[in-house]
Design an enzyme around this catalytic site. Structure first.
Site, PDB file in Angstrom:
ATOM      1  N   HIS A  30      36.914  44.661  27.147  1.00 37.42           N
ATOM      2  CA  HIS A  30      36.504  46.059  26.925  1.00 37.42           C
ATOM      3  C   HIS A  30      36.893  46.507  25.389  1.00 37.42           C
ATOM      4  O   HIS A  30      38.067  46.630  25.106  1.00 37.42           O
ATOM      5  CB  HIS A  30      37.155  47.248  28.145  1.00 37.42           C
ATOM      6  CG  HIS A  30      36.780  46.738  29.412  1.00 37.42           C
ATOM      7  ND1 HIS A  30      35.747  47.275  30.080  1.00 37.42           N
ATOM      8  CD2 HIS A  30      37.448  45.726  30.248  1.00 37.42           C
ATOM      9  CE1 HIS A  30      35.882  46.800  31.260  1.00 37.42           C
ATOM     10  NE2 HIS A  30      36.604  45.766  31.278  1.00 37.42           N
ATOM     11  N   LEU A  31      35.900  46.853  24.657  1.00 33.83           N
ATOM     12  CA  LEU A  31      36.130  47.385  23.299  1.00 33.83           C
ATOM     13  C   LEU A  31      36.286  48.773  23.235  1.00 33.83           C
ATOM     14  O   LEU A  31      36.887  49.256  22.086  1.00 33.83           O
ATOM     15  CB  LEU A  31      35.340  46.411  22.357  1.00 33.83           C
ATOM     16  CG  LEU A  31      35.423  45.137  22.234  1.00 33.83           C
ATOM     17  CD1 LEU A  31      34.482  44.670  21.229  1.00 33.83           C
ATOM     18  CD2 LEU A  31      36.882  44.576  21.451  1.00 33.83           C
ATOM     19  N   ARG A  32      35.855  49.531  23.954  1.00 32.30           N
ATOM     20  CA  ARG A  32      35.446  50.807  23.969  1.00 32.30           C
ATOM     21  C   ARG A  32      34.742  51.307  22.793  1.00 32.30           C
ATOM     22  O   ARG A  32      33.937  50.478  22.420  1.00 32.30           O
ATOM     23  CB  ARG A  32      36.818  51.618  23.948  1.00 32.30           C
ATOM     24  CG  ARG A  32      37.977  50.964  24.975  1.00 32.30           C
ATOM     25  CD  ARG A  32      37.664  51.238  26.260  1.00 32.30           C
ATOM     26  NE  ARG A  32      38.752  51.113  27.246  1.00 32.30           N
ATOM     27  CZ  ARG A  32      38.683  50.761  28.382  1.00 32.30           C
ATOM     28  NH1 ARG A  32      37.370  50.348  29.001  1.00 32.30           N
ATOM     29  NH2 ARG A  32      39.756  50.665  29.065  1.00 32.30           N
ATOM     30  N   ASN A  56      30.940  49.658  30.214  1.00 28.92           N
ATOM     31  CA  ASN A  56      31.395  50.715  30.872  1.00 28.92           C
ATOM     32  C   ASN A  56      31.851  51.754  29.920  1.00 28.92           C
ATOM     33  O   ASN A  56      32.998  52.327  30.015  1.00 28.92           O
ATOM     34  CB  ASN A  56      32.344  50.450  32.075  1.00 28.92           C
ATOM     35  CG  ASN A  56      33.520  49.735  31.469  1.00 28.92           C
ATOM     36  OD1 ASN A  56      33.659  48.983  30.651  1.00 28.92           O
ATOM     37  ND2 ASN A  56      34.589  50.005  32.179  1.00 28.92           N
ATOM     38  N   LYS A 114      26.099  43.353  33.860  1.00 33.46           N
ATOM     39  CA  LYS A 114      27.347  43.564  34.591  1.00 33.46           C
ATOM     40  C   LYS A 114      26.949  44.751  35.966  1.00 33.46           C
ATOM     41  O   LYS A 114      26.560  45.613  35.709  1.00 33.46           O
ATOM     42  CB  LYS A 114      28.421  44.350  33.947  1.00 33.46           C
ATOM     43  CG  LYS A 114      29.657  44.666  34.351  1.00 33.46           C
ATOM     44  CD  LYS A 114      30.528  43.666  34.596  1.00 33.46           C
ATOM     45  CE  LYS A 114      31.717  44.056  35.432  1.00 33.46           C
ATOM     46  NZ  LYS A 114      32.951  43.716  34.781  1.00 33.46           N
ATOM     47  N   HIS A 189      37.109  38.337  36.801  1.00 33.63           N
ATOM     48  CA  HIS A 189      38.766  38.545  36.929  1.00 33.63           C
ATOM     49  C   HIS A 189      39.132  38.038  38.457  1.00 33.63           C
ATOM     50  O   HIS A 189      39.535  39.297  39.251  1.00 33.63           O
ATOM     51  CB  HIS A 189      39.318  39.922  36.583  1.00 33.63           C
ATOM     52  CG  HIS A 189      38.305  41.081  36.995  1.00 33.63           C
ATOM     53  ND1 HIS A 189      37.907  41.442  38.020  1.00 33.63           N
ATOM     54  CD2 HIS A 189      37.677  41.885  36.031  1.00 33.63           C
ATOM     55  CE1 HIS A 189      37.027  42.546  37.927  1.00 33.63           C
ATOM     56  NE2 HIS A 189      37.138  42.841  36.865  1.00 33.63           N
ATOM     57  N   LEU A 234      42.608  46.661  37.711  1.00 36.93           N
ATOM     58  CA  LEU A 234      41.759  46.460  38.774  1.00 36.93           C
ATOM     59  C   LEU A 234      40.852  45.349  38.630  1.00 36.93           C
ATOM     60  O   LEU A 234      40.234  45.345  37.493  1.00 36.93           O
ATOM     61  CB  LEU A 234      40.713  47.836  39.199  1.00 36.93           C
ATOM     62  CG  LEU A 234      41.493  48.954  39.802  1.00 36.93           C
ATOM     63  CD1 LEU A 234      40.727  50.107  39.758  1.00 36.93           C
ATOM     64  CD2 LEU A 234      42.242  48.438  41.273  1.00 36.93           C
ATOM     65  N   ASP A 262      39.635  40.278  30.229  1.00 36.20           N
ATOM     66  CA  ASP A 262      39.393  41.775  30.819  1.00 36.20           C
ATOM     67  C   ASP A 262      40.607  42.917  30.069  1.00 36.20           C
ATOM     68  O   ASP A 262      41.305  43.599  30.531  1.00 36.20           O
ATOM     69  CB  ASP A 262      39.842  41.891  32.359  1.00 36.20           C
ATOM     70  CG  ASP A 262      39.395  43.098  32.813  1.00 36.20           C
ATOM     71  OD1 ASP A 262      38.699  43.828  32.268  1.00 36.20           O
ATOM     72  OD2 ASP A 262      39.810  43.327  34.116  1.00 36.20           O
ATOM     73  N   HIS A 266      43.843  51.461  27.299  1.00 32.85           N
ATOM     74  CA  HIS A 266      43.801  52.898  27.537  1.00 32.85           C
ATOM     75  C   HIS A 266      44.994  53.502  26.718  1.00 32.85           C
ATOM     76  O   HIS A 266      46.169  52.762  26.584  1.00 32.85           O
ATOM     77  CB  HIS A 266      44.279  53.246  29.181  1.00 32.85           C
ATOM     78  CG  HIS A 266      43.125  52.907  29.882  1.00 32.85           C
ATOM     79  ND1 HIS A 266      41.929  53.717  30.137  1.00 32.85           N
ATOM     80  CD2 HIS A 266      42.880  51.789  30.588  1.00 32.85           C
ATOM     81  CE1 HIS A 266      41.183  52.976  31.040  1.00 32.85           C
ATOM     82  NE2 HIS A 266      41.775  51.887  31.504  1.00 32.85           N
ATOM     83  N   ALA A 278      43.539  52.403  35.297  1.00 30.47           N
ATOM     84  CA  ALA A 278      43.587  50.941  35.580  1.00 30.47           C
ATOM     85  C   ALA A 278      43.109  50.167  34.258  1.00 30.47           C
ATOM     86  O   ALA A 278      42.139  50.622  33.568  1.00 30.47           O
ATOM     87  CB  ALA A 278      42.536  50.692  36.853  1.00 30.47           C
TER      88      ALA A 278
HETATM   89  O1  DOR Z   1      41.772  47.491  35.249  1.00 31.86           O
HETATM   90  C1  DOR Z   1      40.383  47.445  34.993  1.00 31.86           C
HETATM   91  N1  DOR Z   1      40.152  48.246  33.765  1.00 31.86           N
HETATM   92  N2  DOR Z   1      39.521  47.199  35.581  1.00 31.86           N
HETATM   93  C2  DOR Z   1      38.108  47.405  35.240  1.00 31.86           C
HETATM   94  O2  DOR Z   1      37.228  46.686  35.949  1.00 31.86           O
HETATM   95  C3  DOR Z   1      37.881  48.143  34.188  1.00 31.86           C
HETATM   96  C4  DOR Z   1      38.746  48.442  33.219  1.00 31.86           C
HETATM   97  C5  DOR Z   1      38.620  49.421  32.318  1.00 31.86           C
HETATM   98  O3  DOR Z   1      37.456  49.581  32.004  1.00 31.86           O
HETATM   99  O4  DOR Z   1      39.673  50.060  31.906  1.00 31.86           O
HETATM  100 ZN    ZN Z   2      36.851  44.542  33.131  1.00 28.62          ZN
END
Ligand code: DOR
Ligand code: ZN
Length: 362
Positions: A30-32, A56, A114, A189, A234, A262, A266, A278
């Site tokens: 996840h690079l945001r 996402n 995905k 994961h 998660l 993964d 945050h 998460a």
């Molecule tokens: O812990 C998680 N963070 N699990 C995920 O599936 C998504 C991810 C996120 O995008 O922060």
């Molecule tokens: Zn993920």
């Protein structure tokens, strides 16, 4: 967030001083976007040659155009001289069409799609509510050879959070594997011994990614001395027997197990909150953690397969040409990474790590 206790019990006495492997790829990142992207991207780009980028975002990356422009934003945020290659993904929804999926794949914009069950995790509310109804999309993907990457957790809030992966495997993954026997499926994961067994039993067309954190923490670690929000992700870490099964699988050398961090940053405020988001930011310490696990398991000779070969082979792309050297030399991980006026806490940040990143040859 010390993981010292787990490591101390496992440290192996004899190990070579360094290991050189083909440059690895990260099959789940996840690079945001925006300031966060600029802050975290250098860490992934330093460790990995290529990475599968999760879609996402807000709003999610559901169209060919959105994926192409996200790819451009990633490339422009790269540090000067970096040869990192992002591999984009499409976020599947109830409205995704087979033609859009095929167009993005043929145009070389995305490599995989995905599948988030709607509501399973961060920014997944636009995900898929009925996997059976996705059959036309999955059939097209099967036909064109495009892989589906699955967040494998059931979403029924009545299901115990520690059982959600197992529930998904029974109710949704196994039927999907049976319905689409030629579809390449990556279970993302993996966190349970049972998931590992299912992947292994379907290895002709299934694989899974394994994160660094699930190899070194179990569900008790999350509560070690108090509640540790930076270890919450998660799927949530499970019992010790599952962690052991993941370590055995990752270090087995079997082609169906591949590296996927993964890494999911945050901001500190979102983690140290009344309702903690998460995600674990493991991007800055991923290789150091993985190689330590392989060392502890006496499997350094199988590290290259997990990190640099299995994923490329599963996705049908060439392995990388360059090399990276990992050195058994202590280093202290960066504690946190600044993002605007806040920061993101690094997984194992501030801890002494027995392994360091050495020379990278392109
Ligand atoms: O812990 C998680 N963070 N699990 C995920 O599936 C998504 C991810 C996120 O995008 O922060
Ligand atoms: Zn993920």
């Amino acid at each position: 967030m010390s993981t010292d206790t787990l490591f101390a019990a496992e440290t192996a006495a004899s190990a070579p001083v360094e290991i050189t492997i083909r440059r690895p790829d990260d099959w789940h990142v996840h690079l945001r976007d925006g300031a966060m992207l600029r802050a975290v991207l250098p860490f992934t780009a330093n460790q990995f040659k290529r990475a599968i980028i999760m879609p996402n975002l807000v709003p999610p990356v559901t169209s060919v155009e959105a994926a192409a422009s996200y790819r451009e934003r990633i490339l422009s945020a790269l540090p000067e001289g970096s040869d990192f290659e992002p591999m984009m993904t499409c976020y599947l929804t109830d409205h995704t069409t087979p033609d859009e999926i095929e167009r993005g794949y043929r145009e070389g914009v995305w490599r995989a799609a995905k599948l988030y069950p709607a509501g399973a995790t961060t920014n997944s509310h636009a995900g898929v509510t009925d996997i059976a109804a996705l059959a036309p999309v999955l059939e097209r993907m099967e036909r064109i050879g495009m892989a589906v990457l699955v967040h494998g957790e059931a979403t029924d809030p009545e299901i115990d959070i520690f059982d959600r992966e197992a529930a998904f495997m029974e109710a949704s993954l196994l039927p999907m594997l049976r319905r689409h026997e030629g579809l390449r499926v990556v279970v993302e994961h993996a966190t349970t011994a049972e998931t590992i067994d299912i992947v292994r039993a379907h290895a002709s067309h299934a694989a899974c990614t394994i994160t660094p954190h699930h190899l070194v923490i179990n569900r008790t670690t999350i509560f070690q001395g108090g509640l540790r929000p930076h270890l919450y992700c998660l799927p949530v870490a499970k019992r010790e027997r599952h962690r052991q099964a993941l370590r055995k699988a990752a270090t087995s050398g079997e082609g169906c197990f591949m590296l996927g961090t993964d890494t999911a940053p945050h901001r500190r405020g979102a983690k140290q909150a009344e309702c903690c988001s998460a995600g674990i930011f493991g991007g800055a310490t991923a290789l150091q953690t993985y190689v330590q696990v392989f060392d502890e398991e006496g499997a350094l000779d199988r590290f290259e397969a997990f990190a640099s070969l299995n994923g490329a082979r599963f996705h049908g792309i060439p392995v990388n040409e360059g090399t990276i050297t990992l050195v058994k030399k202590p280093s202290t991980a960066l504690a946190a990474v600044s993002v605007e006026e806040e920061d993101v806490v690094v997984f194992r940040g501030g801890e002494p790590l027995p392994w360091s990143i050495g020379e990278i040859r392109p």
